[in-house]
Design an enzyme around this catalytic site. Sequence first.
Site, PDB file in Angstrom:
ATOM      1  N   LYS A   1       0.806  -1.158   0.091  1.00 15.81           N
ATOM      2  CA  LYS A   1       0.014  -0.105  -0.040  1.00 15.81           C
ATOM      3  C   LYS A   1       0.778   1.309  -0.018  1.00 15.81           C
ATOM      4  O   LYS A   1       1.733   1.300   1.096  1.00 15.81           O
ATOM      5  CB  LYS A   1      -0.673  -0.015   1.148  1.00 15.81           C
ATOM      6  CG  LYS A   1      -2.264   0.365   1.140  1.00 15.81           C
ATOM      7  CD  LYS A   1      -2.936  -0.137   2.491  1.00 15.81           C
ATOM      8  CE  LYS A   1      -4.295   0.793   2.275  1.00 15.81           C
ATOM      9  NZ  LYS A   1      -4.780   0.664   3.787  1.00 15.81           N
TER      10      LYS A   1
HETATM   11  C1  E4P Z   1      -8.313   1.490   3.523  1.00 13.28           C
HETATM   12  O1  E4P Z   1      -7.310   0.841   3.151  1.00 13.28           O
HETATM   13  C2  E4P Z   1      -8.258   2.236   5.073  1.00 13.28           C
HETATM   14  O2  E4P Z   1      -7.545   1.087   5.700  1.00 13.28           O
HETATM   15  C3  E4P Z   1      -9.525   2.499   5.377  1.00 13.28           C
HETATM   16  O3  E4P Z   1     -10.548   2.065   4.764  1.00 13.28           O
HETATM   17  C4  E4P Z   1      -9.533   3.682   6.077  1.00 13.28           C
HETATM   18  O4  E4P Z   1     -10.944   4.022   6.562  1.00 13.28           O
HETATM   19  P1  E4P Z   1     -11.356   5.070   7.861  1.00 13.28           P
HETATM   20  O5  E4P Z   1     -11.799   6.149   7.225  1.00 13.28           O
HETATM   21  O6  E4P Z   1     -12.416   4.123   8.616  1.00 13.28           O
HETATM   22  O7  E4P Z   1     -10.163   5.206   8.943  1.00 13.28           O
END
Ligand code: E4P
Length: 222
Positions: free
Chosen positions: A87
């Site tokens: 990522k």
């Molecule tokens: C994506 O890969 C992220 O981990 C995630 O969806 C972040 O979401 P949040 O806004 O709930 O922190």
Amino acid sequence: MKFFIDTANLDQIREAQDLGILDGVTTNPSLMAKEGITGDDKVNKHYKDICDIVDANVSAEVISITYDEMIKEGEALAALNPKIVVKIPMIKDGVKAIKYLSSKGIRVNTTLIFSAGQALVAAKAGASYVSPFLGRLDDIGSEGLLLVEDIRTIFDNYGYECEILAASIRGPLHIIDCAKIGADVVTAPLSAILGLLNHPLTDKGLATFLADHKKAGESAKK
Ligand code: E4P
């Protein structure tokens, strides 16, 4: 549509895997910290533990922000297990890192996507996934789903194979809306996935079926 779970909690990952509909796991540094996982060794072990639980791909996020460090970290993460997808954040050095890592056959999930332009650049650089953060856009009064729609249109116009991984999902309705738009993947907390299963008429109908079955059995005995 593929279902990923958005957590670093091993019990929740096991529960989703047991359900039989899990296609992947996404984590991020905040989710790792929430589980108390800190330090390179513990973090790497945790990624390996997640990979051992699931028959699916696992997004592991770099924590560096320069090109040289990101590609080094990305290669090290990818070497942990073939299920790992690296990522990379959508920043200028990140774009270069996406290009480099994807040219080496390492799959990249571009994270922190908040505009269609960012998604277009990530796809062009060779990312396997782009992660538009719906919930965080909704939080600031901007409609996250419109971003998913725009990215879908752009990717379809040019036949980009990059998958739209709708992220920052807050509940079951987000998942349904993403499915209507044609997102390739949603990554959601376990609660949002389980929320899809429930309907009061299902519970009521089942209770009636079981009660009728029991009544019929009792009258047959008389
Ligand atoms: C994506 O890969 C992220 O981990 C995630 O969806 C972040 O979401 P949040 O806004 O709930 O922190």
